[in-house]
Design a protein around this motif. Structure first.
Motif, PDB file in Angstrom:
ATOM      1  N   SER A  62       0.832  -1.203   0.000  1.00 38.92           N
ATOM      2  CA  SER A  62       0.000   0.000   0.000  1.00 38.92           C
ATOM      3  C   SER A  62       0.869   1.257   0.000  1.00 38.92           C
ATOM      4  O   SER A  62       0.595   2.224  -0.725  1.00 38.92           O
ATOM      5  CB  SER A  62      -0.931   0.006   1.210  1.00 38.92           C
ATOM      6  N   GLY A  63       1.923   1.249   0.818  1.00 37.23           N
ATOM      7  CA  GLY A  63       2.831   2.393   0.853  1.00 37.23           C
ATOM      8  C   GLY A  63       3.511   2.625  -0.481  1.00 37.23           C
ATOM      9  O   GLY A  63       3.627   3.767  -0.953  1.00 37.23           O
ATOM     10  N   ALA A  64       3.960   1.530  -1.110  1.00 37.05           N
ATOM     11  CA  ALA A  64       4.595   1.649  -2.422  1.00 37.05           C
ATOM     12  C   ALA A  64       3.601   2.151  -3.464  1.00 37.05           C
ATOM     13  O   ALA A  64       3.934   2.995  -4.313  1.00 37.05           O
ATOM     14  CB  ALA A  64       5.166   0.291  -2.848  1.00 37.05           C
ATOM     15  N   ALA A  65       2.358   1.638  -3.390  1.00 39.68           N
ATOM     16  CA  ALA A  65       1.337   2.062  -4.355  1.00 39.68           C
ATOM     17  C   ALA A  65       1.060   3.558  -4.233  1.00 39.68           C
ATOM     18  O   ALA A  65       0.961   4.273  -5.248  1.00 39.68           O
ATOM     19  CB  ALA A  65       0.053   1.264  -4.131  1.00 39.68           C
ATOM     20  N   VAL A  66       0.928   4.060  -3.000  1.00 44.27           N
ATOM     21  CA  VAL A  66       0.685   5.494  -2.790  1.00 44.27           C
ATOM     22  C   VAL A  66       1.856   6.314  -3.326  1.00 44.27           C
ATOM     23  O   VAL A  66       1.668   7.356  -3.977  1.00 44.27           O
ATOM     24  CB  VAL A  66       0.459   5.776  -1.295  1.00 44.27           C
ATOM     25  N   THR A  67       3.076   5.851  -3.067  1.00 44.96           N
ATOM     26  CA  THR A  67       4.265   6.569  -3.553  1.00 44.96           C
ATOM     27  C   THR A  67       4.267   6.646  -5.075  1.00 44.96           C
ATOM     28  O   THR A  67       4.532   7.705  -5.659  1.00 44.96           O
ATOM     29  CB  THR A  67       5.549   5.872  -3.066  1.00 44.96           C
ATOM     30  N   VAL A  69       1.647   6.336  -7.144  1.00 46.09           N
ATOM     31  CA  VAL A  69       0.518   7.122  -7.648  1.00 46.09           C
ATOM     32  C   VAL A  69       0.804   8.616  -7.542  1.00 46.09           C
ATOM     33  O   VAL A  69       0.428   9.407  -8.414  1.00 46.09           O
ATOM     34  CB  VAL A  69      -0.778   6.753  -6.885  1.00 46.09           C
ATOM     35  N   ARG A  70       1.483   9.032  -6.481  1.00 41.85           N
ATOM     36  CA  ARG A  70       1.785  10.449  -6.282  1.00 41.85           C
ATOM     37  C   ARG A  70       2.864  10.959  -7.229  1.00 41.85           C
ATOM     38  O   ARG A  70       2.942  12.154  -7.492  1.00 41.85           O
ATOM     39  CB  ARG A  70       2.221  10.683  -4.840  1.00 41.85           C
ATOM     40  N   MET A 223       8.363   1.971   0.350  1.00 40.09           N
ATOM     41  CA  MET A 223       8.374   3.365  -0.099  1.00 40.09           C
ATOM     42  C   MET A 223       9.747   3.751  -0.646  1.00 40.09           C
ATOM     43  O   MET A 223       9.843   4.465  -1.642  1.00 40.09           O
ATOM     44  CB  MET A 223       7.963   4.277   1.058  1.00 40.09           C
ATOM     45  N   PHE A 224      10.806   3.255  -0.003  1.00 38.89           N
ATOM     46  CA  PHE A 224      12.149   3.536  -0.500  1.00 38.89           C
ATOM     47  C   PHE A 224      12.371   2.889  -1.865  1.00 38.89           C
ATOM     48  O   PHE A 224      12.943   3.494  -2.777  1.00 38.89           O
ATOM     49  CB  PHE A 224      13.194   3.028   0.502  1.00 38.89           C
ATOM     50  N   GLY A 225      11.900   1.647  -2.027  1.00 42.67           N
ATOM     51  CA  GLY A 225      12.037   0.956  -3.305  1.00 42.67           C
ATOM     52  C   GLY A 225      11.285   1.658  -4.420  1.00 42.67           C
ATOM     53  O   GLY A 225      11.783   1.776  -5.547  1.00 42.67           O
ATOM     54  N   ALA A 226      10.074   2.122  -4.122  1.00 40.88           N
ATOM     55  CA  ALA A 226       9.281   2.831  -5.127  1.00 40.88           C
ATOM     56  C   ALA A 226       9.979   4.114  -5.563  1.00 40.88           C
ATOM     57  O   ALA A 226      10.051   4.437  -6.757  1.00 40.88           O
ATOM     58  CB  ALA A 226       7.891   3.131  -4.581  1.00 40.88           C
ATOM     59  N   ARG A 227      10.514   4.864  -4.592  1.00 40.79           N
ATOM     60  CA  ARG A 227      11.216   6.101  -4.929  1.00 40.79           C
ATOM     61  C   ARG A 227      12.464   5.809  -5.763  1.00 40.79           C
ATOM     62  O   ARG A 227      12.783   6.542  -6.708  1.00 40.79           O
ATOM     63  CB  ARG A 227      11.599   6.846  -3.649  1.00 40.79           C
ATOM     64  N   MET A 228      13.177   4.747  -5.423  1.00 41.11           N
ATOM     65  CA  MET A 228      14.385   4.407  -6.175  1.00 41.11           C
ATOM     66  C   MET A 228      14.054   4.003  -7.604  1.00 41.11           C
ATOM     67  O   MET A 228      14.733   4.394  -8.553  1.00 41.11           O
ATOM     68  CB  MET A 228      15.143   3.277  -5.478  1.00 41.11           C
ATOM     69  N   ALA A 229      12.978   3.219  -7.775  1.00 41.21           N
ATOM     70  CA  ALA A 229      12.571   2.810  -9.124  1.00 41.21           C
ATOM     71  C   ALA A 229      12.174   4.023  -9.956  1.00 41.21           C
ATOM     72  O   ALA A 229      12.516   4.112 -11.148  1.00 41.21           O
ATOM     73  CB  ALA A 229      11.410   1.823  -9.032  1.00 41.21           C
ATOM     74  N   LEU A 230      11.455   4.959  -9.344  1.00 41.17           N
ATOM     75  CA  LEU A 230      11.050   6.167 -10.063  1.00 41.17           C
ATOM     76  C   LEU A 230      12.255   7.023 -10.440  1.00 41.17           C
ATOM     77  O   LEU A 230      12.311   7.601 -11.524  1.00 41.17           O
ATOM     78  CB  LEU A 230      10.084   6.979  -9.200  1.00 41.17           C
TER      79      LEU A 230
END
Length: 259
Positions: A62-67, A69-70, A223-230
């Motif tokens: 859920s945290g990764a999904a929110v990151t 989407v934003r 959340m860290f993984g999502a930011r790194m992928a982006l």
């Protein structure tokens, strides 16, 4: 909270953070989180391990999904529709799971994964599509039916690598780059995890206190993984994808030959 040492609790929390990172980037965090729980809690019934795993994973996903989407152009409505179909597919798969031998399925999945790895390596352009017009109706319907229903069914029937298969299928069907495919997959995962956790909670097979502690670390990792992928883009996701695919093949091979 089960009776475990502080050292083991720290190990499980580190595993939860690493699993959240892997899952946010390309899926497959369960490859690390579930074995860690099984090894760390050897006297806990399997149903409680699975329920606790889902509770932890739901928070990180859920945290990764929110990151995502934003920060990324994600079609949330399409992702939710695929997720609802995946939820229905997973329930159907679970219904048939009792009659399927995992010893038969493992070799098939290993061959499919090796073929996927070869395709990704031989097609460097795969997953590098640029953001453009939203997918047409035919592709969206195909994604809902094939990706949602098909992979959801696989998740209920067998499970390992579902997140990775979602990323690959969404890339292929909706012509997404790997970053947007990972973002969409996270929303789909949230839908399926909610359904699974609801069932485990109803059955009373969730260790809520342990799940709550581990979920904090899983959330941070996700959340860290999502930011790194982006930040690093599709080429980074592609590299992690190949590592996860080969790790999954190795795990399935180990399970097959030690069964």
């Amino acid at each position: 909270m089960p009776d475990i040492s502080l050292t083991m609790l720290v190990v499980l929390c580190v595993a939860a953070a690493a699993a959240g990172w892997i899952d946010a980037v390309v899926g497959g965090g369960g490859l690390l989180l579930l074995p860690a729980l099984l090894l760390g809690l050897p006297h806990i019934p399997a149903a409680h391990i699975l329920g606790t795993n889902k509770a932890v994973a739901l928070v990180g996903t859920s945290g990764a999904a929110v990151t995502y989407v934003r920060r990324a152009p994600v079609e949330v409505g399409t992702a939710v529709r695929i997720g609802l179909m995946a939820l229905a597919g997973s329930m159907t798969g679970a219904f048939f799971a009792a009659g399927i031998s995992s010893e038969v399925l493992r070799p098939v999945i290993m061959v499919v994964l090796l073929a996927v790895a070869a395709f990704v390596m031989l097609r460097p352009a795969f997953g590098r599509a640029q953001a453009g017009e939203p997918a047409g109706r035919a592709r969206v319907v195909s994604a809902i039916v094939l990706v949602g229903g098909g992979i959801g069914f696989y998740d209920g029937l067998f499970g390992p690598g579902t997140g990775t298969f979602l990323v690959l299928a969404l890339t292929a069907v909706l012509h997404l780059d790997l970053v947007r495919a990972s973002a969409t997959a996270k929303i789909v995962n949230v839908c399926t995890n909610v359904g699974a956790l609801a069932m485990f909670a109803y059955q009373g097979t969730v260790l809520w206190q342990l799940a709550g502690v581990m979920a904090v670390f899983n959330l941070a990792g996700g959340m860290f993984g999502a930011r790194m992928a982006l930040r690093k883009g599709s080429e980074f996701v592609r590299g992690v994808l190949l590592v996860v695919v080969f790790s999954l093949v190795a795990k399935l091979a180990f399970d097959q030959f030690t069964a």
